[in-house]
Design a protein around this motif. Structure first.
Motif, PDB file in Angstrom:
ATOM      1  N   PHE A 402      29.255 -40.385  -3.071  1.00 26.03           N
ATOM      2  CA  PHE A 402      29.430 -39.313  -4.066  1.00 26.03           C
ATOM      3  C   PHE A 402      28.897 -39.713  -5.446  1.00 26.03           C
ATOM      4  O   PHE A 402      29.019 -38.967  -6.406  1.00 26.03           O
ATOM      5  N   HIS A 403      28.377 -40.927  -5.546  1.00 26.44           N
ATOM      6  CA  HIS A 403      27.897 -41.459  -6.834  1.00 26.44           C
ATOM      7  C   HIS A 403      28.997 -41.447  -7.889  1.00 26.44           C
ATOM      8  O   HIS A 403      28.783 -41.148  -9.053  1.00 26.44           O
ATOM      9  N   LEU A 404      30.203 -41.793  -7.428  1.00 26.71           N
ATOM     10  CA  LEU A 404      31.328 -41.871  -8.369  1.00 26.71           C
ATOM     11  C   LEU A 404      31.662 -43.319  -8.704  1.00 26.71           C
ATOM     12  O   LEU A 404      32.567 -43.594  -9.484  1.00 26.71           O
ATOM     13  N   GLY A 405      30.956 -44.235  -8.093  1.00 25.24           N
ATOM     14  CA  GLY A 405      31.234 -45.648  -8.339  1.00 25.24           C
ATOM     15  C   GLY A 405      30.458 -46.506  -7.360  1.00 25.24           C
ATOM     16  O   GLY A 405      29.337 -46.166  -6.975  1.00 25.24           O
ATOM     17  N   ILE A 406      31.096 -47.604  -6.925  1.00 24.48           N
ATOM     18  CA  ILE A 406      30.423 -48.592  -6.078  1.00 24.48           C
ATOM     19  C   ILE A 406      30.995 -48.503  -4.664  1.00 24.48           C
ATOM     20  O   ILE A 406      32.208 -48.339  -4.482  1.00 24.48           O
ATOM     21  N   ASN A 407      30.113 -48.633  -3.672  1.00 26.68           N
ATOM     22  CA  ASN A 407      30.566 -48.588  -2.281  1.00 26.68           C
ATOM     23  C   ASN A 407      31.303 -49.891  -1.959  1.00 26.68           C
ATOM     24  O   ASN A 407      30.723 -50.975  -2.058  1.00 26.68           O
ATOM     25  N   ALA A 408      32.576 -49.765  -1.613  1.00 28.91           N
ATOM     26  CA  ALA A 408      33.380 -50.973  -1.405  1.00 28.91           C
ATOM     27  C   ALA A 408      34.484 -50.686  -0.404  1.00 28.91           C
ATOM     28  O   ALA A 408      34.797 -49.527  -0.110  1.00 28.91           O
ATOM     29  N   HIS A 409      35.081 -51.768   0.093  1.00 27.63           N
ATOM     30  CA  HIS A 409      36.175 -51.621   1.044  1.00 27.63           C
ATOM     31  C   HIS A 409      37.405 -51.089   0.301  1.00 27.63           C
ATOM     32  O   HIS A 409      37.757 -51.614  -0.764  1.00 27.63           O
ATOM     33  N   PRO A 410      38.083 -50.056   0.860  1.00 19.26           N
ATOM     34  CA  PRO A 410      39.182 -49.452   0.100  1.00 19.26           C
ATOM     35  C   PRO A 410      40.370 -50.380  -0.138  1.00 19.26           C
ATOM     36  O   PRO A 410      41.099 -50.215  -1.107  1.00 19.26           O
ATOM     37  N   GLN A 411      40.551 -51.382   0.734  1.00 17.82           N
ATOM     38  CA  GLN A 411      41.778 -52.179   0.610  1.00 17.82           C
ATOM     39  C   GLN A 411      41.677 -53.273  -0.453  1.00 17.82           C
ATOM     40  O   GLN A 411      42.546 -53.409  -1.304  1.00 17.82           O
ATOM     41  N   GLY A 413      38.480 -54.052  -2.088  1.00 19.36           N
ATOM     42  CA  GLY A 413      37.334 -53.881  -2.977  1.00 19.36           C
ATOM     43  C   GLY A 413      36.148 -54.775  -2.658  1.00 19.36           C
ATOM     44  O   GLY A 413      35.277 -54.959  -3.516  1.00 19.36           O
ATOM     45  N   ASN A 414      36.078 -55.333  -1.429  1.00 20.27           N
ATOM     46  CA  ASN A 414      34.874 -56.114  -1.089  1.00 20.27           C
ATOM     47  C   ASN A 414      33.685 -55.159  -1.146  1.00 20.27           C
ATOM     48  O   ASN A 414      33.732 -54.091  -0.539  1.00 20.27           O
ATOM     49  N   VAL A 415      32.631 -55.567  -1.833  1.00 13.97           N
ATOM     50  CA  VAL A 415      31.457 -54.702  -1.942  1.00 13.97           C
ATOM     51  C   VAL A 415      30.839 -54.526  -0.553  1.00 13.97           C
ATOM     52  O   VAL A 415      30.720 -55.481   0.212  1.00 13.97           O
ATOM     53  N   MET A 416      30.488 -53.279  -0.223  1.00 19.96           N
ATOM     54  CA  MET A 416      29.907 -52.994   1.094  1.00 19.96           C
ATOM     55  C   MET A 416      28.391 -52.975   0.974  1.00 19.96           C
ATOM     56  O   MET A 416      27.850 -52.411   0.026  1.00 19.96           O
ATOM     57  N   MET A 417      27.742 -53.531   1.980  1.00 17.63           N
ATOM     58  CA  MET A 417      26.282 -53.511   1.988  1.00 17.63           C
ATOM     59  C   MET A 417      25.803 -52.283   2.757  1.00 17.63           C
ATOM     60  O   MET A 417      26.606 -51.585   3.377  1.00 17.63           O
ATOM     61  N   SER A 418      24.473 -52.064   2.752  1.00 18.93           N
ATOM     62  CA  SER A 418      23.965 -50.840   3.366  1.00 18.93           C
ATOM     63  C   SER A 418      24.288 -50.778   4.861  1.00 18.93           C
ATOM     64  O   SER A 418      24.436 -49.706   5.429  1.00 18.93           O
ATOM     65  N   ASN A 419      24.451 -51.948   5.521  1.00 13.14           N
ATOM     66  CA  ASN A 419      24.788 -51.931   6.950  1.00 13.14           C
ATOM     67  C   ASN A 419      26.297 -51.813   7.175  1.00 13.14           C
ATOM     68  O   ASN A 419      26.789 -52.036   8.271  1.00 13.14           O
ATOM     69  N   ASP A 420      27.031 -51.503   6.108  1.00 16.87           N
ATOM     70  CA  ASP A 420      28.485 -51.314   6.152  1.00 16.87           C
ATOM     71  C   ASP A 420      29.265 -52.602   6.381  1.00 16.87           C
ATOM     72  O   ASP A 420      30.457 -52.563   6.658  1.00 16.87           O
ATOM     73  N   ASN A 421      28.587 -53.757   6.274  1.00 20.85           N
ATOM     74  CA  ASN A 421      29.326 -55.022   6.300  1.00 20.85           C
ATOM     75  C   ASN A 421      29.801 -55.334   4.890  1.00 20.85           C
ATOM     76  O   ASN A 421      29.137 -54.984   3.914  1.00 20.85           O
ATOM     77  N   CYS A 422      30.949 -56.029   4.811  1.00 21.31           N
ATOM     78  CA  CYS A 422      31.473 -56.379   3.486  1.00 21.31           C
ATOM     79  C   CYS A 422      30.837 -57.671   3.001  1.00 21.31           C
ATOM     80  O   CYS A 422      30.623 -58.593   3.785  1.00 21.31           O
ATOM     81  N   LYS A 423      30.592 -57.739   1.710  1.00 25.72           N
ATOM     82  CA  LYS A 423      30.157 -59.020   1.140  1.00 25.72           C
ATOM     83  C   LYS A 423      31.406 -59.874   0.971  1.00 25.72           C
ATOM     84  O   LYS A 423      32.422 -59.389   0.479  1.00 25.72           O
ATOM     85  N   HIS A 424      31.308 -61.154   1.352  1.00 20.99           N
ATOM     86  CA  HIS A 424      32.526 -61.969   1.311  1.00 20.99           C
ATOM     87  C   HIS A 424      32.804 -62.515  -0.083  1.00 20.99           C
ATOM     88  O   HIS A 424      33.903 -62.964  -0.375  1.00 20.99           O
ATOM     89  N   ASN A 425      31.788 -62.474  -0.971  1.00 23.91           N
ATOM     90  CA  ASN A 425      31.981 -63.140  -2.264  1.00 23.91           C
ATOM     91  C   ASN A 425      31.838 -62.219  -3.474  1.00 23.91           C
ATOM     92  O   ASN A 425      31.802 -62.682  -4.601  1.00 23.91           O
ATOM     93  N   LEU A 426      31.748 -60.913  -3.227  1.00 22.46           N
ATOM     94  CA  LEU A 426      31.595 -59.980  -4.352  1.00 22.46           C
ATOM     95  C   LEU A 426      32.595 -58.832  -4.205  1.00 22.46           C
ATOM     96  O   LEU A 426      32.620 -58.151  -3.174  1.00 22.46           O
ATOM     97  N   PHE A 427      33.406 -58.644  -5.244  1.00 21.41           N
ATOM     98  CA  PHE A 427      34.486 -57.651  -5.191  1.00 21.41           C
ATOM     99  C   PHE A 427      34.390 -56.729  -6.397  1.00 21.41           C
ATOM    100  O   PHE A 427      33.854 -57.108  -7.439  1.00 21.41           O
ATOM    101  N   VAL A 428      34.951 -55.553  -6.235  1.00 20.46           N
ATOM    102  CA  VAL A 428      34.972 -54.616  -7.356  1.00 20.46           C
ATOM    103  C   VAL A 428      36.373 -54.025  -7.454  1.00 20.46           C
ATOM    104  O   VAL A 428      37.058 -53.837  -6.450  1.00 20.46           O
ATOM    105  N   ILE A 429      36.767 -53.748  -8.676  1.00 20.65           N
ATOM    106  CA  ILE A 429      38.132 -53.300  -8.909  1.00 20.65           C
ATOM    107  C   ILE A 429      38.119 -52.286 -10.051  1.00 20.65           C
ATOM    108  O   ILE A 429      37.239 -52.328 -10.910  1.00 20.65           O
TER     109      ILE A 429
END
Ligand code: FAD
Length: 462
Positions: A402-411, A413-429
């Motif tokens: 929705f372009h309202l922020g960053i694509n991340a895991h809801p629980q 905040g692990n940043v999600m990559m285009s293949n829907d895998n979570c980045k293990h070392n980058l988080f957003v809050i």
């Protein structure tokens, strides 16, 4: 397993989200940690919201809901009492100033630093992070003034970005001395002449802050405001009694409903409430703690429909004002609210000539200043925050659908990559999770995020 080397966690942004994540991490002193906080722009702990340009500005959430800790709900109320800042018996339902809340956060931060255990180190960088380069499992953070900072994990807690420059104004006006693009900085309410009017774009919470700031600074000319829907903010309590028949919401929340069921039922009850002369805020207050769950249960199509058709109505009821601030705006003699949009902006000598479409007809204003209060930019590709733009270009973060922020895991905040895998070392809050969680702006939501993320990291790396 105990790690020999401390885990380096860098938090970019030192507002509520940044410091409360650090405080929650510091509580566990078994895991050796080096927490780095990079913060530039606003005072550490207070951030944008709680270092206001005008000291009388009030919180827009009652004191009783503003504790920094989920498990100690009256923590802020107790702090106010202990510091003799409120004599009022109704302290939990009253609104203290944002400045007082900023002092509360500063005191939590100072105490945490004093009391931190031997296993935790803290370094603060009064610097701006503008890029991050991945290097295997490590992340190199590029800072404007300090050397590159290498870290194991990064938490993006960069908060609200400045409003977007209005697309219908000639871009050359962006650099004009008459344009004030950051409504949270003091300069927008200072150094005005005593003859000419001012125009504020937007009719939301920042507009209210700006009008109060201008007025308290002695500005006595007309203040024009413009937005497509005009001024629609509601008072927190208001004079109408709350609608009480709200149990239907609990039933709906326990069922597998869709957006249509929820909206239809709420509409039906809204009509009954209108007939009874009662207010629907009670419905919103019941829904509020469940909005993240509701949002995630909706399909993308439903969420898009909500944004398109209901966002505005939801926002106007959910963003309520302390009654005294609402009354101030209603009774303001020099406030002229236009319902429409800007058609043209040009210079006329040392003034700005603005043509507005106001309820369908054209109006011309001459103002000394245009202040942008259209709300934070959520699209990371257009953000004024250079770091977010660079990370997006690098593919380290991407916008949510929705372009309202960053694509991340809801629980967590692990940043999600285009293949829907979570980045293990980058988080957003924080507010960047709006697209993922919908409500991700106020303290009751943010404190839960800081607690969940710090707990997750401690468990994972202990
Ligand atoms: C004016 C205003 C009033 C509000 N009032 C309330 C209220 O009454 N109640 C409520 O519950 N919520 C309120 N909110 C919501 C508010 O956003 C949250 O409560 C909370 O303060 C957000 O904290 P944060 O840490 O996410 O962001 P912020 O407090 O904005 O902190 C982010 C920090 O990171 C810094 N930063 C950003 N990018 C970089 C970078 N690249 N490098 C270094 N530093 C960087 C920023 O300059 C800032 O200092 C308000 C918001 C605003 C804007």
């Amino acid at each position: 397993m105990r790690m020999k080397e401390p885990l380096n966690i860098t938090i970019i942004g030192g507002g509520f989200c940044g410091i409360m994540t650090a405080i929650n991490l510091m509580k566990d002193d078994t895991l050796p940690l080096h927490i780095h906080i990079v913060n530039k722009g606003y005072p550490i702990a207070k951030g944008v919201a709680y270092a206001p340009h005008t000291s009388s500005l009030l919180l827009n959430v009652p004191n009783g809901r503003m504790s920094a800790y989920t498990d100690i709900p009256d923590h802020y109320v107790q702090w106010l009492k202990a510091n003799a800042l409120f004599s009022n018996d109704e302290i939990a339902t009253a609104f203290s100033t944002r400045e007082q809340y900023g002092n509360y956060l500063s005191s939590l931060w100072e105490d945490a630093i004093k009391e931190k255990g031997a296993n935790t180190a803290i370094t603060i960088y009064d610097d701006y992070a503008y890029d991050i380069i991945e290097d295997g499992d490590l992340l190199h953070i590029h800072l404007k003034e300090s050397p590159v900072l290498t870290t194991d994990l990064v938490i993006l807690a960069t908060g609200n970005a400045k409003p977007r420059f209005p697309f219908n104004i000639n871009s050359s006006f962006r650099n004009s001395k008459h344009y004030f693009g950051n409504p949270w900085k003091k300069d927008c309410i200072e150094n005005l002449n005593t003859e000419n009017d001012v125009l504020i774009i937007g009719n939301g919470l920042s507009m209210v802050d700006t009008v109060i700031g201008l007025t308290e600074n002695g500005f006595a000319q007309n203040i024009h405001t413009v937005s497509p829907h005009g001024y629609q903010l509601k008072p927190w309590k208001g004079s109408t009694p709350p609608y009480r028949d709200i149990n239907f919401l609990t039933t709906i929340l326990n069922q597998n409903f869709g957006l249509r069921t929820l909206v239809t039922s709420m509409n039906r009850h809204r009509k009954i409430a209108d007939t009874l002369g009662q207010s629907v805020y009670s419905m919103i207050d019941v829904l509020r703690p469940h909005t993240q769950k509701i949002w995630q249960s909706l399909s993308i199509k439903e969420r898009n429909r909500f944004i398109k058709y209901l966002n505005h109505i939801w926002g106007s009821i959910r963003h309520r004002l302390p009654d005294e601030m609402h009354a101030f705006i209603k009774e303001h003699k020099k406030l002229i609210i236009h319902r429409g949009h800007i058609v043209d902006v040009s210079m006329a000598g040392d003034q700005v000539k603005v043509t507005l479409s106001d309820s369908g007809s054209l109006k011309h204003l001459l103002v000394q200043r245009v202040i942008n209060c259209t709300g934070p930019e959520t699209n990371i590709q257009l953000s004024e925050n250079e770091l977010l733009r660079n990370l997006e270009k690098r593919g380290l973060i991407s916008a949510d659908v929705f372009h309202l922020g960053i694509n991340a895991h809801p629980q967590y905040g692990n940043v999600m990559m285009s293949n829907d895998n979570c980045k293990h070392n980058l988080f957003v809050i924080g507010n960047h999770l709006k697209g993922v969680l919908w409500e991700s702006a106020a303290i009751p939501e943010l404190r839960m995020q800081t607690e969940a993320l710090s707990k997750y990291l401690i468990t994972k790396y202990s």
